[in-house]
Design a protein around this motif. Structure first.
Motif, PDB file in Angstrom:
ATOM      1  N   HIS A 117       0.838  -1.193   0.000  1.00 42.17           N
ATOM      2  CA  HIS A 117       0.000   0.000   0.000  1.00 42.17           C
ATOM      3  C   HIS A 117       0.872   1.242   0.000  1.00 42.17           C
ATOM      4  CE1 HIS A 117       1.047   0.045   4.248  1.00 42.17           C
ATOM      5  NE2 HIS A 117       0.505   1.250   4.354  1.00 42.17           N
ATOM      6  N   ALA A 118       0.286   2.349  -0.468  1.00 42.88           N
ATOM      7  CA  ALA A 118       1.011   3.617  -0.525  1.00 42.88           C
ATOM      8  C   ALA A 118       0.030   4.760  -0.315  1.00 42.88           C
ATOM      9  CB  ALA A 118       1.709   3.776  -1.873  1.00 42.88           C
ATOM     10  N   VAL A 119       0.286   5.601   0.669  1.00 37.04           N
ATOM     11  CA  VAL A 119      -0.573   6.755   0.944  1.00 37.04           C
ATOM     12  C   VAL A 119      -0.304   7.836  -0.093  1.00 37.04           C
ATOM     13  CG1 VAL A 119      -1.128   8.574   2.585  1.00 37.04           C
ATOM     14  CG2 VAL A 119      -0.689   6.248   3.405  1.00 37.04           C
ATOM     15  N   TYR A 120      -1.372   8.350  -0.665  1.00 36.00           N
ATOM     16  CA  TYR A 120      -1.237   9.427  -1.653  1.00 36.00           C
ATOM     17  C   TYR A 120      -1.518  10.789  -1.004  1.00 36.00           C
ATOM     18  CZ  TYR A 120      -2.072  12.339  -5.741  1.00 36.00           C
ATOM     19  OH  TYR A 120      -2.027  13.355  -6.664  1.00 36.00           O
ATOM     20  N   GLN A 121      -2.633  10.905  -0.311  1.00 33.81           N
ATOM     21  CA  GLN A 121      -2.943  12.151   0.399  1.00 33.81           C
ATOM     22  C   GLN A 121      -3.684  11.808   1.686  1.00 33.81           C
ATOM     23  OE1 GLN A 121      -4.826  15.405  -1.653  1.00 33.81           O
ATOM     24  NE2 GLN A 121      -3.640  15.098  -3.526  1.00 33.81           N
ATOM     25  N   ASN A 123      -6.093  13.663   5.026  1.00 36.78           N
ATOM     26  CA  ASN A 123      -6.803  14.781   5.622  1.00 36.78           C
ATOM     27  C   ASN A 123      -6.919  14.483   7.112  1.00 36.78           C
ATOM     28  OD1 ASN A 123      -8.863  16.493   6.675  1.00 36.78           O
ATOM     29  ND2 ASN A 123      -9.656  16.835   4.613  1.00 36.78           N
ATOM     30  N   THR A 124      -5.994  15.006   7.888  1.00 36.11           N
ATOM     31  CA  THR A 124      -5.964  14.686   9.321  1.00 36.11           C
ATOM     32  C   THR A 124      -7.145  15.297  10.063  1.00 36.11           C
ATOM     33  OG1 THR A 124      -4.487  16.575   9.684  1.00 36.11           O
ATOM     34  CG2 THR A 124      -3.467  14.420   9.379  1.00 36.11           C
ATOM     35  N   LEU A 125      -7.687  16.405   9.552  1.00 34.40           N
ATOM     36  CA  LEU A 125      -8.836  17.032  10.208  1.00 34.40           C
ATOM     37  C   LEU A 125     -10.030  16.085  10.214  1.00 34.40           C
ATOM     38  CD1 LEU A 125     -10.216  19.517  11.471  1.00 34.40           C
ATOM     39  CD2 LEU A 125     -10.787  20.255   9.146  1.00 34.40           C
ATOM     40  N   HIS A 126     -10.236  15.408   9.089  1.00 34.00           N
ATOM     41  CA  HIS A 126     -11.373  14.505   8.966  1.00 34.00           C
ATOM     42  C   HIS A 126     -10.968  13.037   9.064  1.00 34.00           C
ATOM     43  CE1 HIS A 126     -14.222  17.677   7.893  1.00 34.00           C
ATOM     44  NE2 HIS A 126     -13.223  18.228   7.239  1.00 34.00           N
ATOM     45  N   ARG A 127      -9.700  12.787   9.393  1.00 34.93           N
ATOM     46  CA  ARG A 127      -9.208  11.418   9.597  1.00 34.93           C
ATOM     47  C   ARG A 127      -9.418  10.561   8.357  1.00 34.93           C
ATOM     48  NH1 ARG A 127      -5.771  10.831  13.169  1.00 34.93           N
ATOM     49  NH2 ARG A 127      -6.394   8.681  13.600  1.00 34.93           N
ATOM     50  N   GLU A 128      -9.122  11.114   7.175  1.00 34.74           N
ATOM     51  CA  GLU A 128      -9.329  10.406   5.921  1.00 34.74           C
ATOM     52  C   GLU A 128      -8.003  10.182   5.191  1.00 34.74           C
ATOM     53  OE1 GLU A 128     -13.773  12.182   4.922  1.00 34.74           O
ATOM     54  OE2 GLU A 128     -11.980  13.059   4.009  1.00 34.74           O
ATOM     55  N   LEU A 129      -7.950   9.074   4.466  1.00 31.99           N
ATOM     56  CA  LEU A 129      -6.771   8.735   3.677  1.00 31.99           C
ATOM     57  C   LEU A 129      -7.176   8.409   2.245  1.00 31.99           C
ATOM     58  CD1 LEU A 129      -4.696   6.289   5.945  1.00 31.99           C
ATOM     59  CD2 LEU A 129      -4.033   8.598   5.255  1.00 31.99           C
ATOM     60  N   ALA A 130      -6.380   8.894   1.303  1.00 33.39           N
ATOM     61  CA  ALA A 130      -6.471   8.450  -0.090  1.00 33.39           C
ATOM     62  C   ALA A 130      -5.195   7.648  -0.343  1.00 33.39           C
ATOM     63  CB  ALA A 130      -6.562   9.638  -1.036  1.00 33.39           C
ATOM     64  N   PHE A 131      -5.349   6.394  -0.745  1.00 34.12           N
ATOM     65  CA  PHE A 131      -4.163   5.537  -0.879  1.00 34.12           C
ATOM     66  C   PHE A 131      -4.362   4.476  -1.946  1.00 34.12           C
ATOM     67  CE2 PHE A 131      -6.989   3.783   2.268  1.00 34.12           C
ATOM     68  CZ  PHE A 131      -6.970   2.406   2.073  1.00 34.12           C
ATOM     69  N   PHE A 132      -3.239   3.909  -2.375  1.00 33.76           N
ATOM     70  CA  PHE A 132      -3.243   2.828  -3.352  1.00 33.76           C
ATOM     71  C   PHE A 132      -2.969   1.500  -2.653  1.00 33.76           C
ATOM     72  CE2 PHE A 132      -1.918   6.584  -5.760  1.00 33.76           C
ATOM     73  CZ  PHE A 132      -2.719   6.502  -6.902  1.00 33.76           C
ATOM     74  N   VAL A 133      -3.514   0.426  -3.206  1.00 28.87           N
ATOM     75  CA  VAL A 133      -3.212  -0.934  -2.759  1.00 28.87           C
ATOM     76  C   VAL A 133      -2.971  -1.770  -4.004  1.00 28.87           C
ATOM     77  CG1 VAL A 133      -4.072  -2.993  -1.573  1.00 28.87           C
ATOM     78  CG2 VAL A 133      -4.643  -0.733  -0.685  1.00 28.87           C
ATOM     79  N   LYS A 134      -1.977  -2.673  -3.946  1.00 31.80           N
ATOM     80  CA  LYS A 134      -1.729  -3.521  -5.110  1.00 31.80           C
ATOM     81  C   LYS A 134      -1.244  -4.899  -4.687  1.00 31.80           C
ATOM     82  CE  LYS A 134       3.116  -2.217  -6.016  1.00 31.80           C
ATOM     83  NZ  LYS A 134       4.050  -1.653  -7.035  1.00 31.80           N
ATOM     84  N   LEU A 190      -5.605  -0.869  -6.809  1.00 28.71           N
ATOM     85  CA  LEU A 190      -6.793  -0.194  -6.306  1.00 28.71           C
ATOM     86  C   LEU A 190      -6.469   1.211  -5.829  1.00 28.71           C
ATOM     87  CD1 LEU A 190      -8.012  -3.083  -3.943  1.00 28.71           C
ATOM     88  CD2 LEU A 190      -8.573  -2.795  -6.368  1.00 28.71           C
ATOM     89  N   PHE A 191      -7.441   2.102  -5.959  1.00 31.40           N
ATOM     90  CA  PHE A 191      -7.343   3.418  -5.345  1.00 31.40           C
ATOM     91  C   PHE A 191      -8.452   3.484  -4.311  1.00 31.40           C
ATOM     92  CE2 PHE A 191      -8.185   8.108  -5.317  1.00 31.40           C
ATOM     93  CZ  PHE A 191      -6.956   8.475  -4.783  1.00 31.40           C
ATOM     94  N   CYS A 192      -8.092   3.827  -3.074  1.00 33.57           N
ATOM     95  CA  CYS A 192      -9.034   3.711  -1.948  1.00 33.57           C
ATOM     96  C   CYS A 192      -9.163   5.019  -1.178  1.00 33.57           C
ATOM     97  CB  CYS A 192      -8.575   2.627  -0.975  1.00 33.57           C
ATOM     98  SG  CYS A 192      -8.160   1.049  -1.758  1.00 33.57           S
ATOM     99  N   MET A 193     -10.351   5.210  -0.630  1.00 34.65           N
ATOM    100  CA  MET A 193     -10.618   6.325   0.267  1.00 34.65           C
ATOM    101  C   MET A 193     -11.185   5.723   1.545  1.00 34.65           C
ATOM    102  SD  MET A 193     -10.138   9.602  -0.317  1.00 34.65           S
ATOM    103  CE  MET A 193     -10.335   9.569  -2.085  1.00 34.65           C
ATOM    104  N   ALA A 194     -10.515   5.927   2.668  1.00 31.92           N
ATOM    105  CA  ALA A 194     -10.953   5.272   3.901  1.00 31.92           C
ATOM    106  C   ALA A 194     -10.537   6.098   5.111  1.00 31.92           C
ATOM    107  CB  ALA A 194     -10.372   3.867   3.990  1.00 31.92           C
ATOM    108  N   SER A 195     -11.007   5.668   6.257  1.00 31.19           N
ATOM    109  CA  SER A 195     -10.706   6.353   7.507  1.00 31.19           C
ATOM    110  C   SER A 195      -9.335   5.936   8.039  1.00 31.19           C
ATOM    111  CB  SER A 195     -11.769   6.014   8.554  1.00 31.19           C
ATOM    112  OG  SER A 195     -11.394   6.471   9.827  1.00 31.19           O
ATOM    113  N   MET A 196      -8.657   6.876   8.660  1.00 32.32           N
ATOM    114  CA  MET A 196      -7.402   6.583   9.351  1.00 32.32           C
ATOM    115  C   MET A 196      -7.634   5.644  10.537  1.00 32.32           C
ATOM    116  SD  MET A 196      -5.493  10.279   9.562  1.00 32.32           S
ATOM    117  CE  MET A 196      -5.009  11.174   8.110  1.00 32.32           C
TER     118      MET A 196
END
Length: 202
Positions: A117-121, A123-134, A190-196
């Motif tokens: 996996h690799a974190v792309y961006q 958002n610590t305010l909303h505890r969100e992560l945009a990341f890749f998984v392969k 995969l490109f994923c959007m999920a909670s920290m």
């Protein structure tokens, strides 16, 4: 505040009725009042309660600030819209996301399969992560709990969720407070959007 126990004279009972109506008596103080309520205090308490409930309506109305609406929407823009900016990445063309996946730093993902996996961006305010998984091969993802909603975009390969096979361009949305364990038959990107705050489940 401790109040002396009520006496049976009418003036004293009236005072206690007022205190009861205003909620100024604690549980211990309310007990001696209760024995009078059915007979002497109940009608008077009801009258005081009506008077107390009318107090807010006797206060003069305060005019609303003319810029209140603008300030409210500014505050909303400063919070909730920041979260949506991260989710807008889901609208990025697939080929562009695939290219971005070659520019990130990959790390091994703990679990039964050989995933990275690799974190792309973030958002610590909303505890969100945009990341890749392969994964380059068949495998089972780690079982995990969704602290908030999760969205997955299949960029390449396949993803199996609840026995349904998803392929390039498919989106999978999982609700908050759910647990799942996807798999892949031939590898995937995969490109994923999920909670920290998502957690692996043993």
């Amino acid at each position: 505040m401790n109040h002396p126990a009520p006496q049976s004279n009418s003036e004293e009972l009236s005072n206690w009725a007022a205190l009861s109506a205003m909620g100024a008596l604690d549980d211990a103080e309310q007990q001696p009042v209760a024995k009078y309520s059915a007979e002497e205090l109940a009608p008077e308490i009801a009258g005081f309660e009506d008077a107390v409930s009318a107090i807010p309506y006797s206060v003069p109305a305060i005019p609303m600030s003319p810029n209140l609406k603008d300030r409210l929407f500014q505050r909303i823009d400063a919070t909730t819209l920041k979260a949506s900016e991260l989710y807008q990445l889901m609208s990025t063309p697939i080929d562009e996301l695939i290219e971005l996946s070659t520019q990130v730093e990959w790390q091994d993902l703990k679990g039964p399969g050989k995933f990275k996996h690799a974190v792309y961006q973030a958002n610590t305010l909303h505890r969100e992560l945009a990341f890749f998984v392969k994964s380059d091969q068949e495998g089972l993802f780690p079982k995990h709990h969704h602290a908030a909603g999760e969205e997955i975009l299949v960029l390449a390969g396949d993803l199996v969720v609840d026995e349904q096979v998803y392929q390039r361009g498919d989106r999978i949305i999982s609700a908050a407070d759910t647990i799942h364990q996807p798999s892949t038959r031939n590898g995937c990107l995969l490109f994923c959007m999920a909670s920290m705050d998502n957690q692996f489940v043993s």
